[in-house]
Design a protein around this motif. Structure first.
Motif, PDB file in Angstrom:
ATOM      1  N   ARG A 284     -35.579  85.616   5.418  1.00  0.00           N
ATOM      2  CA  ARG A 284     -34.705  85.258   4.313  1.00  0.00           C
ATOM      3  C   ARG A 284     -33.472  84.526   4.842  1.00  0.00           C
ATOM      4  O   ARG A 284     -33.151  84.613   6.029  1.00  0.00           O
ATOM      5  CB  ARG A 284     -34.256  86.503   3.555  1.00  0.00           C
ATOM      6  CG  ARG A 284     -33.383  87.447   4.378  1.00  0.00           C
ATOM      7  CD  ARG A 284     -32.815  88.559   3.532  1.00  0.00           C
ATOM      8  NE  ARG A 284     -32.012  88.037   2.457  1.00  0.00           N
ATOM      9  CZ  ARG A 284     -31.780  88.691   1.308  1.00  0.00           C
ATOM     10  NH1 ARG A 284     -32.318  89.882   1.115  1.00  0.00           N
ATOM     11  NH2 ARG A 284     -31.018  88.164   0.378  1.00  0.00           N
TER      12      ARG A 284
ATOM     13  N   SER B 288     -31.710  91.460  -5.708  1.00  0.00           N
ATOM     14  CA  SER B 288     -31.638  91.538  -4.255  1.00  0.00           C
ATOM     15  C   SER B 288     -33.000  91.883  -3.663  1.00  0.00           C
ATOM     16  O   SER B 288     -33.367  91.420  -2.575  1.00  0.00           O
ATOM     17  CB  SER B 288     -30.609  92.588  -3.835  1.00  0.00           C
ATOM     18  OG  SER B 288     -30.589  92.749  -2.438  1.00  0.00           O
ATOM     19  N   PHE B 289     -33.775  92.683  -4.381  1.00  0.00           N
ATOM     20  CA  PHE B 289     -35.120  93.074  -3.918  1.00  0.00           C
ATOM     21  C   PHE B 289     -36.009  91.848  -3.744  1.00  0.00           C
ATOM     22  O   PHE B 289     -36.886  91.806  -2.875  1.00  0.00           O
ATOM     23  CB  PHE B 289     -35.749  94.051  -4.912  1.00  0.00           C
ATOM     24  CG  PHE B 289     -37.140  94.468  -4.546  1.00  0.00           C
ATOM     25  CD1 PHE B 289     -37.361  95.395  -3.545  1.00  0.00           C
ATOM     26  CD2 PHE B 289     -38.239  93.925  -5.200  1.00  0.00           C
ATOM     27  CE1 PHE B 289     -38.655  95.771  -3.199  1.00  0.00           C
ATOM     28  CE2 PHE B 289     -39.532  94.302  -4.873  1.00  0.00           C
ATOM     29  CZ  PHE B 289     -39.731  95.236  -3.873  1.00  0.00           C
ATOM     30  N   PHE B 290     -35.769  90.822  -4.557  1.00  0.00           N
ATOM     31  CA  PHE B 290     -36.581  89.614  -4.497  1.00  0.00           C
ATOM     32  C   PHE B 290     -35.930  88.513  -3.662  1.00  0.00           C
ATOM     33  O   PHE B 290     -36.406  87.381  -3.629  1.00  0.00           O
ATOM     34  CB  PHE B 290     -36.845  89.092  -5.915  1.00  0.00           C
ATOM     35  CG  PHE B 290     -37.586  90.072  -6.783  1.00  0.00           C
ATOM     36  CD1 PHE B 290     -38.939  90.289  -6.595  1.00  0.00           C
ATOM     37  CD2 PHE B 290     -36.928  90.797  -7.758  1.00  0.00           C
ATOM     38  CE1 PHE B 290     -39.629  91.204  -7.378  1.00  0.00           C
ATOM     39  CE2 PHE B 290     -37.599  91.717  -8.549  1.00  0.00           C
ATOM     40  CZ  PHE B 290     -38.966  91.913  -8.357  1.00  0.00           C
TER      41      PHE B 290
ATOM     42  N   ARG C  60     -20.866  93.795  -4.557  1.00  0.00           N
ATOM     43  CA  ARG C  60     -21.457  94.228  -5.809  1.00  0.00           C
ATOM     44  C   ARG C  60     -20.394  94.419  -6.889  1.00  0.00           C
ATOM     45  O   ARG C  60     -19.250  94.784  -6.613  1.00  0.00           O
ATOM     46  CB  ARG C  60     -22.223  95.545  -5.617  1.00  0.00           C
ATOM     47  CG  ARG C  60     -23.507  95.410  -4.805  1.00  0.00           C
ATOM     48  CD  ARG C  60     -24.544  94.622  -5.583  1.00  0.00           C
ATOM     49  NE  ARG C  60     -25.829  94.625  -4.906  1.00  0.00           N
ATOM     50  CZ  ARG C  60     -26.247  93.686  -4.078  1.00  0.00           C
ATOM     51  NH1 ARG C  60     -25.467  92.651  -3.814  1.00  0.00           N
ATOM     52  NH2 ARG C  60     -27.428  93.754  -3.516  1.00  0.00           N
TER      53      ARG C  60
ATOM     54  N   PRO D 161     -28.283  91.403   0.198  1.00  0.00           N
ATOM     55  CA  PRO D 161     -28.326  92.867   0.182  1.00  0.00           C
ATOM     56  C   PRO D 161     -26.925  93.460   0.216  1.00  0.00           C
ATOM     57  O   PRO D 161     -25.984  92.843   0.725  1.00  0.00           O
ATOM     58  CB  PRO D 161     -29.110  93.209   1.457  1.00  0.00           C
ATOM     59  CG  PRO D 161     -28.929  92.015   2.340  1.00  0.00           C
ATOM     60  CD  PRO D 161     -28.843  90.833   1.428  1.00  0.00           C
TER      61      PRO D 161
ATOM     62  N   ARG E 231     -32.242  93.085  11.498  1.00  0.00           N
ATOM     63  CA  ARG E 231     -32.938  92.551  10.320  1.00  0.00           C
ATOM     64  C   ARG E 231     -33.860  91.398  10.666  1.00  0.00           C
ATOM     65  O   ARG E 231     -34.812  91.113   9.943  1.00  0.00           O
ATOM     66  CB  ARG E 231     -31.922  92.094   9.272  1.00  0.00           C
ATOM     67  CG  ARG E 231     -31.072  93.223   8.706  1.00  0.00           C
ATOM     68  CD  ARG E 231     -31.945  94.229   8.017  1.00  0.00           C
ATOM     69  NE  ARG E 231     -31.176  95.269   7.347  1.00  0.00           N
ATOM     70  CZ  ARG E 231     -31.396  96.560   7.503  1.00  0.00           C
ATOM     71  NH1 ARG E 231     -32.341  96.973   8.345  1.00  0.00           N
ATOM     72  NH2 ARG E 231     -30.691  97.448   6.844  1.00  0.00           N
TER      73      ARG E 231
ATOM     74  N   ALA F  61     -40.696  88.604  -3.143  1.00  0.00           N
ATOM     75  CA  ALA F  61     -40.421  89.922  -2.567  1.00  0.00           C
ATOM     76  C   ALA F  61     -41.191  90.124  -1.265  1.00  0.00           C
ATOM     77  O   ALA F  61     -40.661  90.680  -0.291  1.00  0.00           O
ATOM     78  CB  ALA F  61     -40.781  91.009  -3.575  1.00  0.00           C
TER      79      ALA F  61
ATOM     80  N   THR G   8     -39.457  90.634   2.398  1.00  0.00           N
ATOM     81  CA  THR G   8     -39.721  91.905   3.075  1.00  0.00           C
ATOM     82  C   THR G   8     -40.388  91.722   4.423  1.00  0.00           C
ATOM     83  O   THR G   8     -40.048  92.402   5.394  1.00  0.00           O
ATOM     84  CB  THR G   8     -40.604  92.801   2.180  1.00  0.00           C
ATOM     85  OG1 THR G   8     -39.941  93.008   0.924  1.00  0.00           O
ATOM     86  CG2 THR G   8     -40.846  94.152   2.847  1.00  0.00           C
TER      87      THR G   8
ATOM     88  N   ASN H 128     -28.791  94.485  -7.790  1.00  0.00           N
ATOM     89  CA  ASN H 128     -29.694  95.209  -6.898  1.00  0.00           C
ATOM     90  C   ASN H 128     -31.147  94.824  -7.158  1.00  0.00           C
ATOM     91  O   ASN H 128     -31.956  94.725  -6.228  1.00  0.00           O
ATOM     92  CB  ASN H 128     -29.514  96.723  -7.071  1.00  0.00           C
ATOM     93  CG  ASN H 128     -28.190  97.207  -6.522  1.00  0.00           C
ATOM     94  OD1 ASN H 128     -27.615  96.593  -5.627  1.00  0.00           O
ATOM     95  ND2 ASN H 128     -27.687  98.305  -7.059  1.00  0.00           N
ATOM     96  N   PHE H 129     -31.482  94.605  -8.420  1.00  0.00           N
ATOM     97  CA  PHE H 129     -32.844  94.211  -8.777  1.00  0.00           C
ATOM     98  C   PHE H 129     -33.178  92.852  -8.167  1.00  0.00           C
ATOM     99  O   PHE H 129     -34.216  92.678  -7.523  1.00  0.00           O
ATOM    100  CB  PHE H 129     -32.994  94.167 -10.300  1.00  0.00           C
ATOM    101  CG  PHE H 129     -34.329  93.646 -10.772  1.00  0.00           C
ATOM    102  CD1 PHE H 129     -35.457  94.448 -10.749  1.00  0.00           C
ATOM    103  CD2 PHE H 129     -34.451  92.339 -11.230  1.00  0.00           C
ATOM    104  CE1 PHE H 129     -36.686  93.973 -11.170  1.00  0.00           C
ATOM    105  CE2 PHE H 129     -35.675  91.844 -11.656  1.00  0.00           C
ATOM    106  CZ  PHE H 129     -36.793  92.662 -11.623  1.00  0.00           C
TER     107      PHE H 129
END
Length: 273
Positions: free
Chosen positions: A61, A134-136, A120, A141, A249, A53, A57, A131-132
């Motif tokens: 990526r 995707s955070f990692f 999605r 996204p 991004r 993550a 962030t 979505n979970f």
């Protein structure tokens, strides 16, 4: 006079522990520190997820090239294996994108989202899981991310064309060896025209502008000039086709897939000729 040791033995003599006693003590200490693998596995998974993550962030990526608009620099056509590129974020933590950078950005307006469909799942549970992850960084996204090349930045005026069909920034023609044109330049033929139904584009046309890029925004174009719906095709939105820097991004720096195309994605400032 005889003295006594701490344990009461005469002569101050303290018996030494045998090697067997020491080795047994060490084994007991090791046994206390060791945990079963099934107890350590969740901890390792959490640590790995936190690291992933943080990388996604703050560092960068991978992204998949979704269209043909950046060919031949980046492949994304329907008949080939779409390039996977690595996009880093650190460069823009210390400065804004520069002319010649290949950037990935989130669509700035609904005009850019025409034809885009979310990947999605319609199932709420599956979508939540997506979505979970995707955070990692394990799932893309849920947004329309595009890749183009920066041609002009805030405060500059961009237009096309000079007598040779070249793009101009602040009146100076650009040196663009990466730009690919299928059709020859035809003076007076516009790439995009505003109509009552929106913007109508003509792939054979090149002319547009002049447009002054607002401060904090970018003018972006695909390297595949006759097949790229870039800033030129969105001149009727609230940003006159430009992209806010806040939507960027990151900077594309490396092609990581397929193996036959691994290599750097080079920035080349077209304004320095």
């Amino acid at each position: 006079m005889e003295s006594e040791s701490d344990d009461g033995r005469p002569g101050g003599f303290t018996p030494r522990r045998s090697r067997g006693d020491k080795s047994r003590g060490k084994r007991r200490k090791k046994q206390k520190k060791q945990r079963p693998f099934w107890q350590e596995l969740p901890i390792l998974i959490v640590i790995a997820a936190v690291i992933a993550a943080l990388v996604v962030t703050f560092i960068g990526r991978p992204y998949v090239i979704p269209s043909e608009s950046m060919e031949p620099t980046l492949h994304g056509c329907a008949t080939c294996v779409g390039d996977r590129i690595y996009v880093e974020k650190l460069s823009y933590d210390f400065g804004d994108p520069k002319p010649g950078d290949v950037v990935v950005f989130k669509s700035p307006s609904s005009s850019w989202d025409e034809g885009y469909h979310s990947t999605r799942s319609s199932n709420a549970v599956v979508r939540g899981i997506e979505n979970f992850f995707s955070f990692f960084g394990l799932v893309p996204p849920d947004e329309n991310d595009l890749v183009k090349r920066v041609i002009a930045v805030g405060g500059q005026t961009v237009q096309c064309c000079d007598a040779q069909g070249r793009v101009l920034v602040d009146g100076k023609p650009l040196d663009e060896p990466y730009a690919h044109y299928v059709y020859p330049y035809q003076p007076g033929l516009q790439f995009a025209v505003k109509t009552a139904m929106g913007v109508s584009t003509n792939p054979a046309g090149r002319e547009f502008g002049p447009i002054k890029v607002p401060e904090g925004n970018l003018w972006v174009m695909g390297d595949n000039r006759n097949d790229s719906l870039d800033s030129r095709g969105h001149i009727d939105d609230q940003y006159t086709g430009t992209v806010p820097v806040k939507n960027v991004r990151g900077k594309a720096v490396f092609k990581i897939w397929p193996l036959t195309r691994i290599g750097p994605v080079r920035s080349q400032n077209p304004q320095t000729n």
